[in-house]
Enzyme design. Structure first.
Site, mmCIF file in Angstrom:
data_model
loop_
_atom_site.group_PDB
_atom_site.id
_atom_site.type_symbol
_atom_site.label_atom_id
_atom_site.label_comp_id
_atom_site.label_asym_id
_atom_site.label_seq_id
_atom_site.Cartn_x
_atom_site.Cartn_y
_atom_site.Cartn_z
ATOM 1 N N GLU A 260 13.422 41.420 0.937
ATOM 2 C CA GLU A 260 12.905 42.855 0.925
ATOM 3 C C GLU A 260 13.856 43.714 -0.001
ATOM 4 O OE1 GLU A 260 11.510 44.713 4.443
ATOM 5 O OE2 GLU A 260 10.821 42.697 5.388
ATOM 6 N N TYR A 261 13.631 44.404 -0.638
ATOM 7 C CA TYR A 261 14.480 45.452 -1.538
ATOM 8 C C TYR A 261 15.008 44.571 -2.712
ATOM 9 C CZ TYR A 261 13.345 48.802 2.184
ATOM 10 O OH TYR A 261 12.778 49.504 2.869
ATOM 11 N N THR A 324 1.382 44.823 6.454
ATOM 12 C CA THR A 324 0.396 45.992 6.511
ATOM 13 C C THR A 324 0.879 46.492 7.777
ATOM 14 O OG1 THR A 324 -1.239 44.264 7.389
ATOM 15 C CG2 THR A 324 -1.347 45.094 5.049
ATOM 16 N N TYR A 325 1.973 47.171 8.008
ATOM 17 C CA TYR A 325 2.328 48.124 9.138
ATOM 18 C C TYR A 325 3.647 48.727 8.547
ATOM 19 C CZ TYR A 325 4.688 43.510 9.788
ATOM 20 O OH TYR A 325 5.385 42.229 9.386
ATOM 21 N N GLU A 326 4.037 49.688 9.609
ATOM 22 C CA GLU A 326 5.096 50.644 9.368
ATOM 23 C C GLU A 326 4.768 51.776 8.316
ATOM 24 O OE1 GLU A 326 8.844 50.367 10.543
ATOM 25 O OE2 GLU A 326 7.009 49.979 11.889
ATOM 26 N N TRP A 448 4.036 41.446 14.233
ATOM 27 C CA TRP A 448 5.092 41.808 14.245
ATOM 28 C C TRP A 448 5.382 42.736 15.596
ATOM 29 C CZ3 TRP A 448 9.756 40.481 12.161
ATOM 30 C CH2 TRP A 448 11.073 41.502 12.489
#
Length: 470
Positions: A260-261, A324-326, A448
């Site tokens: 990530e990032y 697909t959350y956060e 998650w």
């Protein structure tokens, strides 16, 4: 299984009576610590009498099989039970058969049509020699119509004996388990991880473990760490070799890359790295998967999104997990964790560049509690769905449901006069997500994270799908 939303004046006794079931079955399935306290607006999962049964203390597979009139083996196969000792209080088991009493004028073909099965299935399970030989008053066993098959992954962060206990309890609902996490180092080595209890529990439940690799260091995802690997072929080869050694030694079925990032300029470097991984891992039978940020377009701006090339990952990897959350993240404003309209926007783009049978949709198993009015720089606390309902009960407030986001929420004021807003998942919100996964024809779903108390999710999953096992 049905979902009941508590109304003003409801009692558990009345609810049980209206559905023709037993109070204790509802209590166990929903983990109701205080059955006499029902929060208006909360959802309850109601088992269907005769077809579904919630395991009670002292039950054995043999006892429940006798109750259903089936063999223990039939019951075990229908419910993905590999070890009869792995039977837990509060789990819902499904009867592999319905019963039908033949009425005058009925034929096997018409009965099969009624239940969505074939005449041959009815003939076989009832040992009927000639299809026409049924008569009024005869009781037939009808196989349960096949549910769609899906794959289910669960990330887990608790890797000790408690984590192992979680996987033993929930393993029959999982295709994959993903212990979180191994971190890369800039020389291509991996951090250490003591995940043996989780791996042993996975083997007992025929759950395939995926080794999760991240660029996480010192409490955050590190862009420079990813760049150090993606820009150096020798380091990549060292990393892949270390991955293979670890996977062979510990019995992993595949790998999941959660980088990530990543710097935008490393987008192609990441793609080329994945191709090298596939070249090394596929000949040995290992799966290669990735976790991707929730994008709504190919050119979506932002460090979280730009290096995640949906089309390339869809071509290279065996499957991808869309995170697909956060949307309602701890450092942001109060919002649903996974508003279904936003999730669908991501899927609408994803299916244009990734084969549907390579997409696993992320699902949260948690909620958040924000102080309001929200102040930038403050952090919400994470709560389980069970804790969220307990908060609503403690402060005597009803639970509301947002139809646009398909998520539950409520507000309360604590003892210090501080106002709060809570968003969380419940039976209705996960049903909406399973409906979405089915409507889009996806490979499966990915949670998650495992370990937060959310008993309602599992019977809803069970009612919608049959989980693929390897």
């Amino acid at each position: 299984m049905q979902i009941h939303v508590v109304q003003h004046g409801d009692t558990l006794w009345q609810i049980a009576q209206s559905y023709g079931t037993d109070i204790n079955q509802i209590v166990l399935l929903n983990e109701l610590d205080h059955p006499d306290v029902l929060v208006v607006g909360r959802s309850l999962v109601i088992p269907e009498p005769g077809r579904e049964y919630v395991v009670q203390p002292g039950d054995t597979l043999w006892i429940i099989a006798q109750m259903f009139g089936v063999t223990p083996q039939e019951l075990a196969v229908a419910n993905h039970i590999t070890d009869p000792s792995l039977l837990f209080t509060g789990q819902m088991l499904t009867n592999p058969y319905l019963t039908h009493v033949v009425q005058a004028g009925e034929y096997i073909w018409g009965i099969a049509q009624q239940y969505g099965v074939s005449p041959e299935q009815i003939i076989a399970v009832n040992d009927i020699g000639q299809p026409g030989l049924i008569f009024p008053g005869q009781t037939l066993r009808i196989p349960i119509a096949a549910r769609p098959v899906t794959e289910v992954n669960g990330f887990i962060t608790r890797l000790d004996e408690q984590g192992g206990a979680t996987v033993r309890r929930l393993g029959r609902y999982l295709t994959y388990i993903s212990p979180f996490m191994y971190s890369i180092r800039d020389d291509g080595t991996l951090s250490e991880l003591q995940e043996q209890p989780v791996l042993e529990a996975a083997r007992a439940n025929t759950v395939a473990p995926l080794l999760v690799v991240t660029n996480f260091a010192q409490g955050e995802f590190n862009s420079d760490l990813a760049a150090a690997v993606f820009r150096n072929l020798e380091t990549q080869e060292t990393l892949i070799t270390n991955l293979l050694e670890t996977m062979r030694a510990k019995g992993y079925a595949g790998v999941n890359f959660d980088f990530e990032y990543v710097y935008p300029e490393d987008r192609e470097n990441y793609n080329h790295f994945l191709r090298r991984v596939v070249e090394r891992l596929h000949p040995e039978g290992f799966l290669v998967t990735t976790a991707l940020a929730p994008k709504e377009s190919a050119d979506q701006q932002g460090l979280l999104y730009e290096a995640h090339d949906y089309q390339a990952h869809g071509e290279i990897a065996d499957f991808v997990i869309l995170m697909t959350y956060e949307w309602g993240w701890a450092g942001g404003k109060p919002w649903a964790i996974a508003p279904i309209n936003e999730v669908r926007d991501v899927l609408d783009y994803a299916i244009t560049v990734i084969p549907r049978d390579k997409i696993s949709m992320g699902m949260p198993l948690y909620g958040r509690d924000w102080n309001i009015p929200w102040v930038e720089g403050t952090t919400a606390s994470t709560v389980s769905p069970k804790e969220a309902v307990q908060l609503a009960a403690m402060y005597g407030v009803p639970i509301q449901y947002d139809e646009t986001y398909q998520s539950s929420f409520f507000r309360y004021t604590d003892e210090n006069g501080q106002e709060h807003e809570v968003w969380f998942e419940d039976a209705r919100s996960v049903q909406a997500k399973y409906d979405t996964a089915r409507a889009y024809g996806l490979r499966g779903v990915s949670y998650w994270t495992l370990g937060t108390p959310f008993s309602q999710n599992w019977p809803v999953l069970q009612d919608n799908f049959r989980v693929r096992k390897f």
